[in-house]
Design an enzyme around this catalytic site. Structure first.
Site, mmCIF file in Angstrom:
data_model
loop_
_atom_site.group_PDB
_atom_site.id
_atom_site.type_symbol
_atom_site.label_atom_id
_atom_site.label_comp_id
_atom_site.label_asym_id
_atom_site.label_seq_id
_atom_site.Cartn_x
_atom_site.Cartn_y
_atom_site.Cartn_z
ATOM 1 N N ASP A 449 0.936 -1.285 0.051
ATOM 2 C CA ASP A 449 0.088 -0.100 0.183
ATOM 3 C C ASP A 449 0.855 1.197 0.114
ATOM 4 O O ASP A 449 1.988 1.149 0.148
ATOM 5 C CB ASP A 449 -0.878 -0.074 1.328
ATOM 6 C CG ASP A 449 -2.324 0.843 1.155
ATOM 7 O OD1 ASP A 449 -2.238 1.564 -0.063
ATOM 8 O OD2 ASP A 449 -3.143 0.440 2.110
ATOM 9 N N ASP A 512 -10.827 2.087 -3.223
ATOM 10 C CA ASP A 512 -11.430 1.499 -1.839
ATOM 11 C C ASP A 512 -13.072 1.627 -1.676
ATOM 12 O O ASP A 512 -13.534 1.211 -0.748
ATOM 13 C CB ASP A 512 -10.959 2.708 -0.640
ATOM 14 C CG ASP A 512 -9.527 2.413 -0.201
ATOM 15 O OD1 ASP A 512 -9.108 1.072 -0.606
ATOM 16 O OD2 ASP A 512 -8.948 3.098 0.296
HETATM 17 C C1 DGJ Z 1 -5.931 1.855 1.860
HETATM 18 C C2 DGJ Z 1 -6.277 0.580 1.144
HETATM 19 O O1 DGJ Z 1 -6.762 0.986 0.104
HETATM 20 C C3 DGJ Z 1 -7.287 -0.320 2.006
HETATM 21 O O2 DGJ Z 1 -7.521 -1.362 1.146
HETATM 22 C C4 DGJ Z 1 -6.656 -0.570 3.197
HETATM 23 O O3 DGJ Z 1 -5.514 -1.558 2.838
HETATM 24 C C5 DGJ Z 1 -6.297 0.682 4.127
HETATM 25 N N1 DGJ Z 1 -5.360 1.345 3.212
HETATM 26 C C6 DGJ Z 1 -5.355 0.175 5.372
HETATM 27 O O4 DGJ Z 1 -4.804 1.189 5.924
#
Ligand code: DGJ
Length: 691
Positions: A449, A512
């Protein structure tokens, strides 16, 4: 095939259906005579006889036709290559010094007439597609040179009756929204100034004459393989010449090229296709499946991710309960998201401390990993290794390791700062930490991430480029040292999706936003360039946590089946009936998965109408899967048949669920009537097999 006609100073780069013709003019400048349908060398040479633009006082008639747009002379248009020599001179005067050529690769080597700066233009083609990959190499043997801009490629379009630009715009939770607009005169700049590819735009564009459709018309497109800041300029001159120029970096970032140093730009790939936006997308998908992804032959497993279920409330027991449910549904890869390490019980602490939280995992991750493996699933783990929370042991030990400027605040976003990966000691720590994590634990998959853009980075060129180079290098080395590990690229949702990161990752997190209705649009835009094989798509709870919308389970599954199916809900709260239905839908996905992940995609109906649909055709044409979605029913409206594409009109196709036989010709001409249930959010999966 690359052909050189030395008598005419011509190079013809040809793929199966297109050609790119370069001609070196008397001033040694590479002029693009043609980027379009395939031409023979003889036909290409005849282009030199076509009428030239009229003489224009105080203008360079080559403006808008050059494929290396070095600043200088009478050129006043967009310049993809701009430097500042030590004495302040900004004009480049390049002469050809040589060429290297194979069937598939061409290097045209230039040098400045006076200053010891060499510029190489690299071109690469593949025998099985029309994508041309280009990049520049700059070598400086003189006093330090400031590189103001070094676009990997400038693409020259032929004269068209009009110019329409297709691209995607977005924001967090609403990435890759397709946008089509007439290309205005002047310079249209798409860019990221964030140090990462970004949610707001994605580094590709397509241009057509305004008349192309999903399945007809010529489309020129280009895409940059870079995961940091970037800039893509679409220039429309008053003389109706159009160029597309793309490269790493953004205003005002420059690079110092010291004596003896070399700058290699990322690849910018270009493609000419006929057959509309659908054909352009399919050609890009094919290219990525064959030449970009590290393991194109693999099929991505059905994944479970714990983020929406547990957030930061991660515990061994909780994860074990989720894993048990996931296994019952047929999940093949169980991923523990954020919250497993250091003091990471909320988003203000722990980033940087990549060891299991001792309260949550007193015996480390081993017991959880072993159980997940016993359940027949692979194990994946979330990391965000480019970042640090100020409240972490790493930051307390190395507060100077973050991107910062003296006398300036350290702007936090999500309570975190960005590690300066251009520093060798930070790069070394990054590799060692992840290598140790992967060596000590039986991890099959990393979700990598990156949740915040750069701030206070200043015009420090080493940092803007160096960050991405270190990221790529660490990923490459980790993959070499742990060849069974697969990686998902995530950038706070879809903030890091590009051809550069896809060369070293196996799939991406698309957004997300897991609301199935919003996803239809996000996925539609995503698919313009990127294949379903990399598009992570989760089924989550209803009402959706981001939008509050209630959508039936089947619809949510069908939307997610259009990519790499995953589940991200609070499974321990799902009813037995939901778990059982989910298991059936996972089984159905596995049956069509080879088509979705390795087949050809046809966007039958876009997501903005009452009905939308997408088709996947097996590589051998023997099977087709169609996903159909109705967002909202209008009273009295007779839904049209959904006309399928690329089937054999003479063949019969059997619906695997109903056994009904369809004729290819009828499916092509009249379409499929999926018999959707009445009401809103109705959906269907139809799997057809050729008899
Ligand atoms: C952002 C990501 O897009 C989410 O899927 C998740 O992993 C969060 N970060 C966790 O902090």
């Amino acid at each position: 095939m690359i052909h050189h006609d030395s008598a005419h100073r011509l190079w013809v780069l040809s793929g199966p259906s297109s050609s790119y013709v370069l001609h070196l003019d008397d001033g040694d400048r590479p002029r693009v005579l043609h980027w379009g349908p395939r031409l023979t060398p003889e036909q290409a040479a005849s282009l030199l006889l076509l009428p030239q633009p009229p003489f224009r006082p105080v203008e360079d008639t080559a403006e808008g036709t050059l494929d290396l747009t070095a600043a200088g002379g009478l050129r006043y248009g967009q310049a993809g290559l701009q430097v500042r020599f030590a004495d302040g001179t900004r004009d480049l005067e390049l002469v050809l010094t040589g060429q290297r050529r194979t069937d598939r690769e061409l290097v045209l080597a230039y040098a400045d007439r006076h200053y010891p700066l060499a510029v190489e233009c690299h071109y690469r083609i593949h025998e099985d597609g029309d994508v041309i990959e280009r990049h520049l190499v700059l070598r400086n043997e003189g006093e330090p040179v400031t590189v103001v801009r070094a676009d990997s490629a400038t693409w020259v379009l032929p004269r068209l009756g009009g110019y329409r630009l297709s691209s995607v715009r977005g924001q967090w939770g609403a990435e890759t929204r397709l946008h089509r607009t007439e290309l205005p005169y002047g310079e249209t700049v798409l860019t990221s100034r964030r140090g990462v590819t970004g949610h707001q735009a994605n580094p590709w564009v397509m241009v057509d004459d305004g008349t192309a459709g999903e399945e007809h018309g010529a489309v020129h497109s280009c895409a940059l393989a870079w995961s940091g800041s970037w800039r893509l300029t679409a220039q429309r001159l008053p003389t109706e010449r159009v160029t597309l120029s793309a490269g790493a970096g953004h205003d005002p970032v420059t690079w110092e090229l010291g004596t003896g140093e070399e700058l290699v730009t990322p690849v910018c790939a270009g493609l000419y296709t006929e057959g509309g936006f659908g054909a352009a997308s399919r050609a890009w998908h094919d290219h990525q499946l064959r030449h970009v992804l590290p393991h194109p032959e693999e099929t991505r497993p059905v994944l479970y991710n714990s983020w929406e279920a547990t957030g930061f409330d991660v515990s061994l027991e909780g994860q074990l309960r989720l894993a048990g449910q996931a296994a019952r549904m047929g999940v093949e890869l169980f991923v523990v998201d954020d919250g497993w390490f250091g003091a990471r019980t909320h988003d203000a602490a722990g980033l940087g401390d990549w060891h299991p939280n001792p309260d949550r995992f007193p015996d480390g991750l081993g017991p959880l990993i072993d159980r997940v493996h016993e359940l027949g699933m692979r194990f994946g783990l979330w990391v965000e290794p480019e970042m640090v929370n100020p409240d972490s042991d790493l930051y307390r030990a190395h507060p100077d390791w973050v991107i910062h400027r003296p006398h300036r605040a350290r702007t936090e976003h999500r309570n975190q700062l960005v590690l300066d990966l251009s520093r060798p000691e930070v790069a070394g720590w990054l590799y060692r930490t992840l290598d140790e994590l992967l060596s000590k634990n039986d991890i099959d998959f990393l979700k990598w991430d990156m949740n915040r853009p750069f701030t206070e980075a200043g015009p420090d060129e080493r940092l803007w480029l160096g960050h991405v180079h270190t990221l790529y290098d660490v990923l490459d080395r980790l993959r070499a040292a742990h060849p069974h590990v697969r990686v998902e690229s995530c950038g706070s949702g879809g903030g890091r999706v590009d051809l550069g990161i896809l060369r070293r990752t196996d799939q991406v997190w698309t957004s997300d936003n897991t609301d199935a209705l919003d996803r239809l649009e996000i996925q539609h835009g995503f698919s313009q360039l990127y294949p379903a094989r990399v598009m992570g798509a989760w089924v989550t709870d209803s009402p959706n946590p981001y939008t509050g919308r209630e959508i039936p389970l089947d619809f949510r599954f069908h939307v997610a089946m259009a990519g790499v199916l995953a589940i991200g809900g609070a499974l321990t709260e799902w009813s037995e009936a939901e778990v059982a239905r989910a298991a059936e839908l996972v089984t159905a996905y596995k049956e069509i998965r080879p088509l979705v992940q390795h087949g050809r995609q046809y966007r039958l109906l876009p997501p903005d109408g009452e009905l939308s649909a997408v088709q996947y055709l097996a590589p051998d044409g023997g099977e087709a899967a169609v996903l159909v979605f109705r967002r909202a029913r209008r009273f009295g409206h007779a839904e049209p048949g959904i006309r399928l594409r690329a089937l054999d009109p003479d063949a019969r196709y059997r619906d695997r669920s109903t056994g009904r036989i369809h004729h290819g010709a009828v499916l092509l001409a009249h379409g499929l009537f999926p018999g959707l249930a009445p009401g809103d959010y109705a959906s269907a999966l139809i799997h057809l097999v050729r008899e």
